[in-house]
Design a protein around this motif. Structure first.
Motif, PDB file in Angstrom:
ATOM      1  N   LYS A  40       0.885  -1.057  -0.173  1.00 14.74           N
ATOM      2  CA  LYS A  40      -0.078  -0.082   0.055  1.00 14.74           C
ATOM      3  C   LYS A  40       0.863   1.340  -0.039  1.00 14.74           C
ATOM      4  O   LYS A  40       0.458   2.191  -0.548  1.00 14.74           O
ATOM      5  CB  LYS A  40      -0.911   0.130   1.212  1.00 14.74           C
ATOM      6  CG  LYS A  40      -1.964   1.197   1.392  1.00 14.74           C
ATOM      7  CD  LYS A  40      -2.939   1.101   2.427  1.00 14.74           C
ATOM      8  CE  LYS A  40      -3.783  -0.070   2.317  1.00 14.74           C
ATOM      9  NZ  LYS A  40      -4.811  -0.037   3.287  1.00 14.74           N
ATOM     10  N   ASN A  44       1.478   5.167  -2.975  1.00 16.60           N
ATOM     11  CA  ASN A  44       1.767   6.729  -2.443  1.00 16.60           C
ATOM     12  C   ASN A  44       2.495   6.888  -1.509  1.00 16.60           C
ATOM     13  O   ASN A  44       2.308   7.180  -0.243  1.00 16.60           O
ATOM     14  CB  ASN A  44       0.214   6.908  -2.230  1.00 16.60           C
ATOM     15  CG  ASN A  44      -0.792   6.996  -3.308  1.00 16.60           C
ATOM     16  OD1 ASN A  44      -0.844   7.572  -4.311  1.00 16.60           O
ATOM     17  ND2 ASN A  44      -1.416   5.820  -3.221  1.00 16.60           N
ATOM     18  N   HIS A  47       2.137   9.931   0.880  1.00 21.45           N
ATOM     19  CA  HIS A  47       1.194  10.140   1.581  1.00 21.45           C
ATOM     20  C   HIS A  47       1.171   9.515   3.127  1.00 21.45           C
ATOM     21  O   HIS A  47       0.459   9.827   4.056  1.00 21.45           O
ATOM     22  CB  HIS A  47      -0.062   9.729   1.128  1.00 21.45           C
ATOM     23  CG  HIS A  47      -0.354  10.550  -0.095  1.00 21.45           C
ATOM     24  ND1 HIS A  47      -1.574  10.093  -0.971  1.00 21.45           N
ATOM     25  CD2 HIS A  47      -0.087  11.474  -0.570  1.00 21.45           C
ATOM     26  CE1 HIS A  47      -1.924  11.100  -1.977  1.00 21.45           C
ATOM     27  NE2 HIS A  47      -0.921  12.113  -1.622  1.00 21.45           N
ATOM     28  N   GLN A 295      -6.347  14.660   0.419  1.00 27.48           N
ATOM     29  CA  GLN A 295      -6.305  13.282  -0.129  1.00 27.48           C
ATOM     30  C   GLN A 295      -5.245  12.577   0.808  1.00 27.48           C
ATOM     31  O   GLN A 295      -5.373  11.425   1.208  1.00 27.48           O
ATOM     32  CB  GLN A 295      -5.840  13.174  -1.512  1.00 27.48           C
ATOM     33  CG  GLN A 295      -5.669  11.946  -2.082  1.00 27.48           C
ATOM     34  CD  GLN A 295      -5.128  11.809  -3.366  1.00 27.48           C
ATOM     35  OE1 GLN A 295      -5.033  10.807  -4.188  1.00 27.48           O
ATOM     36  NE2 GLN A 295      -5.554  12.846  -4.316  1.00 27.48           N
ATOM     37  N   ARG A 296      -4.302  13.198   1.699  1.00 32.53           N
ATOM     38  CA  ARG A 296      -3.027  12.588   2.102  1.00 32.53           C
ATOM     39  C   ARG A 296      -3.741  12.398   3.377  1.00 32.53           C
ATOM     40  O   ARG A 296      -3.721  11.179   3.954  1.00 32.53           O
ATOM     41  CB  ARG A 296      -2.179  13.677   2.352  1.00 32.53           C
ATOM     42  CG  ARG A 296      -0.868  13.218   3.015  1.00 32.53           C
ATOM     43  CD  ARG A 296       0.238  14.070   3.048  1.00 32.53           C
ATOM     44  NE  ARG A 296       1.428  13.715   3.453  1.00 32.53           N
ATOM     45  CZ  ARG A 296       2.332  14.349   4.446  1.00 32.53           C
ATOM     46  NH1 ARG A 296       1.707  15.639   4.787  1.00 32.53           N
ATOM     47  NH2 ARG A 296       3.386  13.710   4.731  1.00 32.53           N
ATOM     48  N   ARG A 299      -6.213   9.343   3.167  1.00 28.54           N
ATOM     49  CA  ARG A 299      -5.758   8.118   3.139  1.00 28.54           C
ATOM     50  C   ARG A 299      -5.031   7.661   4.261  1.00 28.54           C
ATOM     51  O   ARG A 299      -5.257   6.416   4.373  1.00 28.54           O
ATOM     52  CB  ARG A 299      -4.558   8.393   1.987  1.00 28.54           C
ATOM     53  CG  ARG A 299      -4.031   7.071   1.266  1.00 28.54           C
ATOM     54  CD  ARG A 299      -3.087   7.176   0.130  1.00 28.54           C
ATOM     55  NE  ARG A 299      -3.486   7.857  -0.877  1.00 28.54           N
ATOM     56  CZ  ARG A 299      -4.275   7.652  -1.814  1.00 28.54           C
ATOM     57  NH1 ARG A 299      -4.615   6.199  -1.891  1.00 28.54           N
ATOM     58  NH2 ARG A 299      -4.666   8.328  -2.802  1.00 28.54           N
ATOM     59  N   ASN A 300      -4.628   8.451   5.156  1.00 25.20           N
ATOM     60  CA  ASN A 300      -4.139   7.886   6.534  1.00 25.20           C
ATOM     61  C   ASN A 300      -5.425   7.523   7.189  1.00 25.20           C
ATOM     62  O   ASN A 300      -5.313   6.329   8.073  1.00 25.20           O
ATOM     63  CB  ASN A 300      -3.102   8.736   7.113  1.00 25.20           C
ATOM     64  CG  ASN A 300      -1.818   8.935   6.616  1.00 25.20           C
ATOM     65  OD1 ASN A 300      -1.112   8.247   7.010  1.00 25.20           O
ATOM     66  ND2 ASN A 300      -1.751   9.605   5.604  1.00 25.20           N
ATOM     67  N   ASN A 354      -8.968   8.385  -6.807  1.00 27.45           N
ATOM     68  CA  ASN A 354      -7.870   7.826  -6.210  1.00 27.45           C
ATOM     69  C   ASN A 354      -7.725   7.104  -4.856  1.00 27.45           C
ATOM     70  O   ASN A 354      -6.981   6.186  -4.739  1.00 27.45           O
ATOM     71  CB  ASN A 354      -6.617   8.916  -5.911  1.00 27.45           C
ATOM     72  CG  ASN A 354      -6.274   9.585  -7.499  1.00 27.45           C
ATOM     73  OD1 ASN A 354      -6.250   8.781  -8.388  1.00 27.45           O
ATOM     74  ND2 ASN A 354      -5.683  10.561  -7.353  1.00 27.45           N
ATOM     75  N   LEU A 355      -8.607   7.746  -3.982  1.00 28.89           N
ATOM     76  CA  LEU A 355      -8.731   7.249  -2.581  1.00 28.89           C
ATOM     77  C   LEU A 355      -9.534   5.858  -2.780  1.00 28.89           C
ATOM     78  O   LEU A 355      -9.310   4.967  -1.859  1.00 28.89           O
ATOM     79  CB  LEU A 355      -9.623   8.156  -1.733  1.00 28.89           C
ATOM     80  CG  LEU A 355      -8.935   9.234  -1.292  1.00 28.89           C
ATOM     81  CD1 LEU A 355      -9.766  10.770  -0.647  1.00 28.89           C
ATOM     82  CD2 LEU A 355      -7.825   9.045  -0.320  1.00 28.89           C
TER      83      LEU A 355
END
Length: 425
Positions: A40, A44, A47, A295-296, A299-300, A354-355
């Motif tokens: 994963k 990215n 990220h 987005q960052r 994503r976390n 993207n997510l």
């Protein structure tokens, strides 16, 4: 003899392996801070990797993050100047909790001995506390503060606070802040202030637009760290009936618009980003804006939710939004209806697209299954499509409406004249 020789060799190997087994570090079930799996991460890497400041042991000592260490130490110096509690007392306090702190991490911290670990926790914890203090109260900012003064590094640093690998347990931040308050030189300010107060002020002003201050304060005592606090605040505010989602094809905003569905932002009282509802032909979506860091951060949150074993509410929200907003036209319709506001990041469809990669929709546990089923049923009724088409094609502007009405009147007058002429004959 050969068999005996092999047996002796195997016994030696077994002893060596047993020795390693005996020295294995105990892994606690209470862990809440994880490393992202390499498959994963490699998709990215930026990220999940801090760009400016390391918090906690996972990225401590990284060469590219060392410039921030001096700023951390400067924050520690100013923090200590406001309290009569000595540094040795803070270090001893952390040392007493070292085992509990290490158990919060999902892997053994082998690169830091006890003294290094304790010192790292103090420096990083006070850095976060001092950051929140200076964000909350401007007169705490000093002339040599490169983070809030020139060149205002806080705009980049705070993005690193929401990385799943870049966390400190909240309990140690809270305990250190309370310890400092026991003997301060500025009792008037510290008397009625808490870490929850100053940290939540940052959260509601920076992190996610819909986070409610009251919810933040309620969940703060039970949160393991910052990402956990956000997910606790995003738990659905209403219980939804769990029904099987037979058809996983979630229609887009454009398709729903063509079927006559209306869109509006959720009521002001709704502070939960996940509260999407459909009732009487109206799809209500809590207002949100996509920021540069969205987005960052999202994503976390997804990574933590998955690894920590939470119910996948945020995962479902991302899937729902990715299906609703799949093209620029979908964005345009939601902007027109004041549901979303575009930030500098631009294309929301791309962000959610993207997510959603790697997210899985469960037909049995999808929290929006009832909403989707009702949307699909509404879209299938021909009357809704005809009514929408009539309104969108012929009554979409006042002038178009007037033209249609005039044409109908003219047609009726023509028909009346024709009938009158036939009767006269």
């Amino acid at each position: 003899m050969e068999d005996e020789h092999v047996s002796i060799d195997m016994e030696k190997l077994a002893d060596t392996l047993n020795g390693k087994l005996e020295t294995l570090h105990h892994l606690s079930k209470d862990c809440s801070i994880y490393r992202v799996a390499e498959p994963k991460r490699c998709l990215n890497p930026s990220h999940f990797t801090p760009q400016m400041a390391s918090i906690g042991p996972f990225h401590h000592g990284n060469e590219e993050l060392k410039p921030m260490e001096e700023h951390k130490q400067r924050y520690l110096k100013y923090f200590l100047q406001r309290t009569k509690v000595r540094m040795a007392r803070f270090l001893s306090f952390i040392k007493e909790r070292e085992t509990k702190l290490r158990n919060c991490y999902a892997e053994t911290i082998r690169n830091l001995g006890s003294d290094e670990f304790v010192a790292m926790v103090l420096v990083d914890a006070v850095f976060l506390i001092e950051f929140f203090l200076r964000f909350y109260k401007r007169n705490f900012r000093t002339d040599d503060d490169r983070i809030f003064k020139k060149p205002k590094l806080y705009l980049e640093i705070q993005d690193d606070f929401l990385l799943v690998e870049n966390q400190l347990p909240l309990f140690i931040l809270n305990d250190l802040f309370d310890l400092a308050k026991t003997a301060t030189y500025e009792d008037a300010f510290y008397e009625n202030i808490s870490l929850a107060e100053i940290a939540c002020f940052w959260f509601e002003n920076y992190v996610i637009e819909s986070l409610d201050k009251n919810s933040l304060k309620i969940h703060f005592p039970n949160a393991e760290h910052f990402l956990h606090l956000i997910l606790l605040c995003l738990q659905p505010s209403q219980s939804r009936a769990q029904i099987l989602l037979k058809d996983q094809n979630i229609p887009s905003v454009k398709e729903l618009h063509q079927a006559g569905v209306k869109f509006k932002p959720a009521a002001e009282s709704t502070k939960n980003l996940l509260d999407i509802n459909f009732n009487k032909g109206i799809l209500e979506i809590p207002f949100f804006k996509v920021y540069d860091n969205t987005q960052r951060a999202y994503r976390n949150l997804l990574a933590f939710e998955s690894m920590h074993g939470h119910k996948k509410y945020f995962n479902d929200y991302i899937i729902m939004m990715a299906c609703l907003i799949s093209c620029p036209k979908d964005e345009e319709l939601l902007v027109q209806n004041d549901v979303i506001r575009l930030g500098n990041d631009g294309n929301i469809a791309t962000v959610f697209g993207n997510l959603v990669r790697g997210s899985a929709l469960s037909s049995y546990n999808f929290q929006y299954s009832g909403v989707v089923t009702n949307l699909q049923a509404y879209r299938k009724l021909p009357w809704h499509k005809w009514k929408a088409a009539l309104k969108q094609n012929y009554f979409n502007t006042p002038w178009a409406s007037i033209s249609v009405i005039a044409a109908v009147i003219l047609l009726l007058l023509t028909a009346t004249q024709t009938v009158s002429s036939l009767i006269a004959l």
